[in-house]
Design an enzyme around this catalytic site. Structure first.
Site, short mmCIF file in Angstrom:
data_model
loop_
_atom_site.label_atom_id
_atom_site.label_comp_id
_atom_site.label_asym_id
_atom_site.label_seq_id
_atom_site.Cartn_x
_atom_site.Cartn_y
_atom_site.Cartn_z
CE LYS A 1 -2.36 -2.16 12.97
NZ LYS A 1 -1.01 -1.68 13.20
CE1 TYR B 1 -5.89 -2.12 10.52
CE2 TYR B 1 -7.52 -1.06 11.93
CZ TYR B 1 -6.28 -1.06 11.32
OH TYR B 1 -5.43 0.00 11.51
CG ASN C 1 -10.81 7.35 12.16
OD1 ASN C 1 -10.95 6.74 13.21
ND2 ASN C 1 -11.37 6.97 11.03
CB THR D 1 -0.98 0.05 1.21
OG1 THR D 1 -0.23 0.04 2.42
CG2 THR D 1 -1.94 -1.12 1.21
#
Ligand code: UD1
Length: 314
Positions: free
Chosen positions: A146, A142, A171, A36
């Site tokens: 995490k 996810y 975020n 990514t």
């Protein structure tokens, strides 16, 4: 001058950390599989070592940590919906790779590792703001992966005396966040759509809220965590400390960009958290952290960057 490894250093947050470390005169190595991340995110920096490799391979992790003093472990597949669709790939990148990096760092005698945790750990716990002492309630692979990473960090401190600190990100947004995948962060997707005059999609009713954090605040929190005394084994929120709905975010960006588009409303996402807002008292106390760039300022900087770089989705 210290020697830092930034895993995922070609990605969005990792490249900002790499840039700041280089600016401060530290030696930096990056390891990234470019799944990514992008080489172009580091192109403006001279003197950064780069290893292309997948940390789910323990040998890559061992090569990456050789000789370093600090590890900032940012490498991940950072998407809730992608983990719902493909939990196995996500697990390898988020959980298996983290254990490898911890093992390699412990064996190498690294002084401290700072781990990129996630606010998704709080899930649907009803109280706001989220304090680190609250129980966790993961809603997606996810979030679970995490959380597993941060619990491994704590275990490594308890079992082996290895200094590992988790920073729970809320975020994060800013320049270089890549809008080119449907799994990209919402702010990057909305900015690129509105700038192109396309309608962004709001998932669900848009009244879900988030504590959006400008990337330089996160860089500051992480670098403080790499240096602050007495924080091994801790889990610390780093955020702005406010919250805004996705509907209000859309309106703010539309007004800032000045293009009159209407959003399309789509189905709510599986695994999506309803509300998220951080208590940042612990970061203030232990790290002396303050969110220097507020949400609106951060939005302006981000829009300016997208306009200047004309990054758009395909
Ligand atoms: C979650 C985590 C965050 C983590 C990130 C990794 C929470 C509270 N936050 O972010 O800590 O780092 O995953 O990706 O769990 N949305 C739209 N339209 C879009 C895209 C998204 O309306 O086109 C909505 C989503 O449904 C969500 C919000 O915007 O409610 C934010 O989505 P996104 O930017 O993907 O991040 P989170 O999943 O909240």
């Amino acid at each position: 001058m210290a020697f830092y490894l930034v895993t995922g250093g070609a990605g969005f947050i990792g490249s900002h950390l790499t840039e700041e470390l280089a600016r401060r005169g530290h030696r930096v190595r990056v390891v990234d599989d470019l799944s990514t991340g992008h080489r172009r995110n580091l192109a403006h920096l001279g003197g950064v070592e780069f290893i292309e490799g997948d940390l789910a391979d323990l040998e890559v992790a061992r090569r990456a940590v050789a000789g370093v003093e600090f590890v900032l472990h940012q490498a991940a597949i950072p998407s809730v919906p992608r983990s719902v669709t493909d939990p196995l790939t996500s697990h390898r990148a988020n959980a298996d790779a983290t254990l490898n990096v911890l093992l390699a760092a412990r064996d190498e005698g690294v002084r401290r590792l700072v781990y990129a945790g996630s606010s998704s750990a709080y899930g649907e716990t009803p109280t706001l703001p989220k304090v680190e002492t609250m129980r966790t309630a993961t809603l997606s692979p996810y979030a679970l992966q995490k959380l597993m990473g941060e619990q491994y960090c704590q275990l490594f401190t308890q079992l082996y005396g290895f200094q590992a600190v988790t920073i729970r990100y809320f975020n994060v947004f800013g320049p270089r966040q890549d809008p080119s995948s449907p799994y990209s962060g919402v702010i990057s997707l909305f900015i690129s759509a509105i700038c192109d005059g396309r309608a962004p999609t709001i998932c669900g009713d848009g009244e879900q809220t988030r504590d959006f954090t400008y990337v330089s605040n996160v860089v500051d929190g992480v670098l403080r965590a790499s240096e602050a005394p007495g924080v091994a084994g801790e889990v610390i929120n780093v955020a702005t400390g406010g919250r805004i709905s996705i509907n209000a975010l859309f309106r703010a960006l539309r007004d800032l960009i000045g293009v009159d588009v209407a959003p399309i409303y789509g189905p709510a996402r599986a695994g999506d958290v309803r509300d998220s807002q951080a208590d940042i008292g612990k970061a203030r106390r232990l790290l002396g952290y303050e969110p220097a760039v507020g949400f609106e300022d951060g939005l302006r900087k981000t829009v300016d960057w997208y306009r200047a770089s004309q990054v758009t989705t395909a």
